[in-house]
Design a protein around this motif. Sequence first.
Motif, PDB file in Angstrom:
ATOM      1  N   TRP A 137       0.809  -1.207   0.000  1.00 39.94           N
ATOM      2  CA  TRP A 137       0.000   0.000   0.000  1.00 39.94           C
ATOM      3  C   TRP A 137       0.845   1.261   0.000  1.00 39.94           C
ATOM      4  N   PHE A 138       2.097   1.168   0.437  1.00 39.62           N
ATOM      5  CA  PHE A 138       2.958   2.344   0.425  1.00 39.62           C
ATOM      6  C   PHE A 138       3.290   2.789  -1.002  1.00 39.62           C
ATOM      7  N   PHE A 165      -6.145   4.112  -0.326  1.00 40.04           N
ATOM      8  CA  PHE A 165      -6.549   5.060   0.715  1.00 40.04           C
ATOM      9  C   PHE A 165      -7.907   5.644   0.351  1.00 40.04           C
ATOM     10  N   TRP A 172      -3.517   3.042   8.029  1.00 47.84           N
ATOM     11  CA  TRP A 172      -2.532   3.617   7.112  1.00 47.84           C
ATOM     12  C   TRP A 172      -2.871   5.086   6.848  1.00 47.84           C
ATOM     13  N   ARG A 229      -1.572   8.600   4.300  1.00 53.45           N
ATOM     14  CA  ARG A 229      -0.830   9.011   3.106  1.00 53.45           C
ATOM     15  C   ARG A 229      -1.082  10.482   2.817  1.00 53.45           C
ATOM     16  N   VAL A 284       3.958   7.925   3.541  1.00 53.13           N
ATOM     17  CA  VAL A 284       2.995   6.898   3.941  1.00 53.13           C
ATOM     18  C   VAL A 284       3.387   6.378   5.316  1.00 53.13           C
ATOM     19  N   ARG A 303       2.262   3.483   8.314  1.00 55.72           N
ATOM     20  CA  ARG A 303       1.469   2.348   8.783  1.00 55.72           C
ATOM     21  C   ARG A 303       1.565   2.317  10.304  1.00 55.72           C
TER      22      ARG A 303
END
Length: 635
Positions: A50-51, A57, A84, A86, A147, A149
């Motif tokens: 996901w980064f 998101f 998360w 961002r 990003v 987490r």
Amino acid sequence: MSEPSQDRTPTSSDTRLHPRPQLTRDHWQDLNGVWGFAHDDADIGLSERWFERPEAFDQEIIVPYPPESRASGLRATGYHPVVWYRRTVDLLPKDREGRVLLHFGAVDYRARVWVNGQLVAEHEGGHTPFTADITLALVPGESQVIVVRAEDDPLDMAQPRGKQDWEREPHAIWYHRTTGIWQPVWLEVVPDTFIQSIRWTPDVERSRLGFQLRLNKAPTRDLRVRVQLSLKGTRLADDTYTLDSQNLLRDIDIRSMHFKDERSDLLWTPRHPNLIDARITLLDDGILDEVGSYAGMRSVDVRDGRFQLNGRAYYLRMVLGQNYWPESHLAAPSEEALRREVELVKELGFNGIRIHQKVEDPRFLYWCDRLGLVVWGEMANAYIFTPEAQRRLTREWQDVLERDYSHPCVVTWVPVNESWGVPNLEGDRAQRSFVRGLYHLTAALDPTRPVIGNDGWEIVEGDILGVHDYALDGATLRERYSSSEALEHTLASVQPARRNFYLAGHHRKGEPVMLTEFGGLSHAPADSDRWWGYGTLPDTDTLLSSYEDLLNAVLDSPVIAGFCYTQLTDTEQETNGLLREDRTPKLDMERVRAITTRVSRAVQHDVLQEIHALADERRREQLRAQESAPVHAED
């Protein structure tokens, strides 16, 4: 380093308090505000990277408010162990050379940070700051993608969590959880070699201020450090030192200051919160780095059964502060709210606050320093005793001590409260050793402040004996604390919390005794079915008279060296505050102040002892003068 461009977008440094008030730079970029956000209940974000995936998101959040809070825009109070964040950032000082630092005030509980897809930081500890040097991850000429987490298992009882509830809804004395980012996020640009940390250690007796500086790395050539100190516009010192290693340790002489009575023009006290302003400049051929800071000249100690501030007995009148807001939980709703919290404590007549099961925002400590309020610093505890819990708490507690060491307002450390996380202190040698070890570790890392190993009961080791006694009337308190004999009987036999006060192996050494929790009186609103308190009263008039009854009993005790009333504000279902959750008063503030500030019998006893001691010394001086006088015939 060149100056920042004059057409830059205004940043928070133009109008707001720096997130780290004791190590400030003039130019910094505030990253609070709207971020992209996603829950990761299935914990698939790492494997799906996901980064690197903006489409993951699907929500927005307002940082630094936790997602469980209304202020975040989400109010997601369920079980969400992984979240998360961002956002994209345009660096403002684009024409400046140097390194870019990304700072986080606190992320609860375990964090990983990526910039442009590169992992730049990992940190564990929900109450302490961390910094990432993101220089090598930056993409020139483009917006930068940050990003985060955050992993915060709501059911992990080995995690230092304080008053955050493990049940879905708050119960008893526990509150909604605080997950993820809950203190400021900001950027700073620094040179290749920069000032990483500073530390102040006041030495009141010698009129010296200890100064310790650490660079991010050892310099490749000799540098110079200029330290400028001033108090209310008067210069105290302007010294320059050669720096040939990563660390510098110096004692700065400030005896040139002309002392007034009791040195009140220089010493820090709640009544006279004098602060020494500092400017520290790292020099080569020119200025490499420059930071602002401040310090306070004061000493704290315990002696002869009394807490001492600047060498004199000082009676502590504290209130228990959960410092928890209904709209933002552990995070303050605004900078103004932090200052107002300090002002309210002082308006109620207290000279101190015990931050309970929370490591407070440094900006709150700044206002305590600036406005004059002593603070007991306390760790957020875990709830089980395992090797993992011990490791986590010990490491995070060391970070707390390092972060807050230089704040003059902090006068006592409390690593454990009411045997939380050590539930079998009496029967388990390992648990007793752990508390004793935390006491000695704290005293080793900071020998300038008293330490309480475990506050409330089951005393293993401590410089102050903190008693938690929620007796509901003044008569009971008078019976328990009216004399030294009554006190010893109470601690040895009555056991106010129905727990042994002393554990085997502890020997009384004349420590001050304080009621560090008492009161807890609640007034149940007529329109609410969610309330909790140690004693519930029918109306505000009865609440005020009961408060006066309890306070008078404590203040009439000659053996109690200070107190902490439970508590400052209502919090969630716990409605035993002097103020409501929204910080409006339940009671007449001036009346509460008058009750709180009445002179205690212990203070009168100390004053009488000092008068008698001075009279005895005067008589001894007169006798010595007579004995040394020449003898004349007519005598």
